[in-house]
Each structure stands twice: as structure tokens, then as C-alpha cells.
Design a protein around this motif. Sequence first.
Motif, PDB file in Angstrom:
ATOM      1  N   ASP A  55       0.833  -1.209   0.000  1.00 35.38           N
ATOM      2  CA  ASP A  55       0.000   0.000   0.000  1.00 35.38           C
ATOM      3  C   ASP A  55       0.866   1.257   0.000  1.00 35.38           C
ATOM      4  O   ASP A  55       0.567   2.228  -0.694  1.00 35.38           O
ATOM      5  N   ALA A  56       1.957   1.236   0.767  1.00 32.67           N
ATOM      6  CA  ALA A  56       2.854   2.388   0.798  1.00 32.67           C
ATOM      7  C   ALA A  56       3.529   2.598  -0.561  1.00 32.67           C
ATOM      8  O   ALA A  56       3.658   3.735  -1.035  1.00 32.67           O
ATOM      9  N   MET A  57       3.944   1.508  -1.212  1.00 30.11           N
ATOM     10  CA  MET A  57       4.570   1.612  -2.531  1.00 30.11           C
ATOM     11  C   MET A  57       3.573   2.102  -3.580  1.00 30.11           C
ATOM     12  O   MET A  57       3.925   2.909  -4.445  1.00 30.11           O
ATOM     13  N   LYS A  58       2.346   1.621  -3.497  1.00 28.77           N
ATOM     14  CA  LYS A  58       1.321   2.063  -4.442  1.00 28.77           C
ATOM     15  C   LYS A  58       1.044   3.552  -4.272  1.00 28.77           C
ATOM     16  O   LYS A  58       0.917   4.285  -5.253  1.00 28.77           O
ATOM     17  N   LYS A  59       0.970   3.999  -3.029  1.00 27.76           N
ATOM     18  CA  LYS A  59       0.714   5.413  -2.757  1.00 27.76           C
ATOM     19  C   LYS A  59       1.880   6.272  -3.256  1.00 27.76           C
ATOM     20  O   LYS A  59       1.680   7.319  -3.867  1.00 27.76           O
ATOM     21  N   GLU A  60       3.100   5.785  -3.008  1.00 31.23           N
ATOM     22  CA  GLU A  60       4.299   6.517  -3.426  1.00 31.23           C
ATOM     23  C   GLU A  60       4.368   6.657  -4.947  1.00 31.23           C
ATOM     24  O   GLU A  60       4.754   7.692  -5.475  1.00 31.23           O
ATOM     25  N   ARG A  61       3.987   5.599  -5.658  1.00 37.64           N
ATOM     26  CA  ARG A  61       4.065   5.607  -7.125  1.00 37.64           C
ATOM     27  C   ARG A  61       2.782   6.107  -7.788  1.00 37.64           C
ATOM     28  O   ARG A  61       2.727   6.236  -9.003  1.00 37.64           O
ATOM     29  N   GLY A  62       1.750   6.303  -6.998  1.00 35.97           N
ATOM     30  CA  GLY A  62       0.485   6.773  -7.553  1.00 35.97           C
ATOM     31  C   GLY A  62      -0.208   5.731  -8.415  1.00 35.97           C
ATOM     32  O   GLY A  62      -0.789   6.047  -9.447  1.00 35.97           O
ATOM     33  N   ILE A  63      -0.149   4.473  -7.985  1.00 29.75           N
ATOM     34  CA  ILE A  63      -0.725   3.361  -8.747  1.00 29.75           C
ATOM     35  C   ILE A  63      -1.955   2.848  -8.023  1.00 29.75           C
ATOM     36  O   ILE A  63      -1.950   2.709  -6.796  1.00 29.75           O
ATOM     37  N   GLY A  64      -2.999   2.546  -8.772  1.00 28.02           N
ATOM     38  CA  GLY A  64      -4.203   1.965  -8.186  1.00 28.02           C
ATOM     39  C   GLY A  64      -4.206   0.462  -8.353  1.00 28.02           C
ATOM     40  O   GLY A  64      -3.234  -0.143  -8.768  1.00 28.02           O
ATOM     41  N   GLY A  65      -5.319  -0.155  -8.039  1.00 29.19           N
ATOM     42  CA  GLY A  65      -5.464  -1.600  -8.203  1.00 29.19           C
ATOM     43  C   GLY A  65      -5.303  -2.341  -6.895  1.00 29.19           C
ATOM     44  O   GLY A  65      -4.968  -1.761  -5.859  1.00 29.19           O
ATOM     45  N   THR A  66      -5.520  -3.633  -6.962  1.00 32.20           N
ATOM     46  CA  THR A  66      -5.437  -4.464  -5.772  1.00 32.20           C
ATOM     47  C   THR A  66      -3.982  -4.795  -5.448  1.00 32.20           C
ATOM     48  O   THR A  66      -3.081  -4.593  -6.269  1.00 32.20           O
ATOM     49  N   THR A  67      -3.785  -5.345  -4.266  1.00 28.50           N
ATOM     50  CA  THR A  67      -2.450  -5.754  -3.846  1.00 28.50           C
ATOM     51  C   THR A  67      -1.911  -6.845  -4.759  1.00 28.50           C
ATOM     52  O   THR A  67      -0.742  -6.815  -5.149  1.00 28.50           O
TER      53      THR A  67
END
Length: 119
Positions: free
Chosen positions: A90-102
Motif C-alpha cells: 500500500d505504501a509503494m502504491k501510494k508513493e508511485r500513484g498506482i491503483g489496483g489491488t495488492t
Amino acid sequence: RSSFEPENTRKPSAKQSSTYLMNAAIMSILPVYLYRSVVGMSVPEYGLYYLICTAASTFLLMSGYHEITLWAFGRLDRDREGMLTKQKVDAMKKERGIGGTTEEFKASLVAQQQENSSL
């Protein structure tokens, strides 16, 4: 079976085979140079011996390279599964601005790693 392994793990891809062949051939030809220059075993006289031993050692090295590659990537995949917790993803997704499931994010990381590797 690991999610990182390709469908047919027992046969190397064309890219893998060419990489393994080049490395294995270089390592297998070096003893020919040493035997010729140090011991004095000439190529015309011992050419058949050199050819058979070089071909056999190249094949064995290619097989070994492929097995080690599969083992290493399998181990890395297992280690990645334990390290990528939901919080980290979740932290990496937020940092990269990426959506979607884990799971989609993990799959994209696997795909990216496959593109950048010889596997």
C-alpha cells in the motif's frame, strides 16, 4: 509452483539458451588454450579429443546454469512473498500513484522483474 516461474520451466527460452551457450562455450574453450600452450597438446593431433570434451562440458555447464537460475529465482520469489506485506504494498502504491489491488501490484512487480532478467 512459484508465480514467477514461466509455464515451461524445464526448457530454457531462446534468450536464455544463447546466454548460457556463450558463457559455457567460453568457459569450455579456455582449457583447450591451456593444454595447447602449457602442456603442448596440439590442436591438429588432439582435435577430436578437444571437440568431444568441449561439447560435453558446454552442455553440462548450460544445464547447470539453467538449474541455478531456476533455483535462484524460485528462492527470490519465495522471499519476496514474505517481504511484501499489505502495508508495504500500500505504501509503494501510494508513493508511485498506482491503483489496483495488492495482488495486481505484486503481479506487475513480477512482470517487471521478468522483463529485466534473463529468465
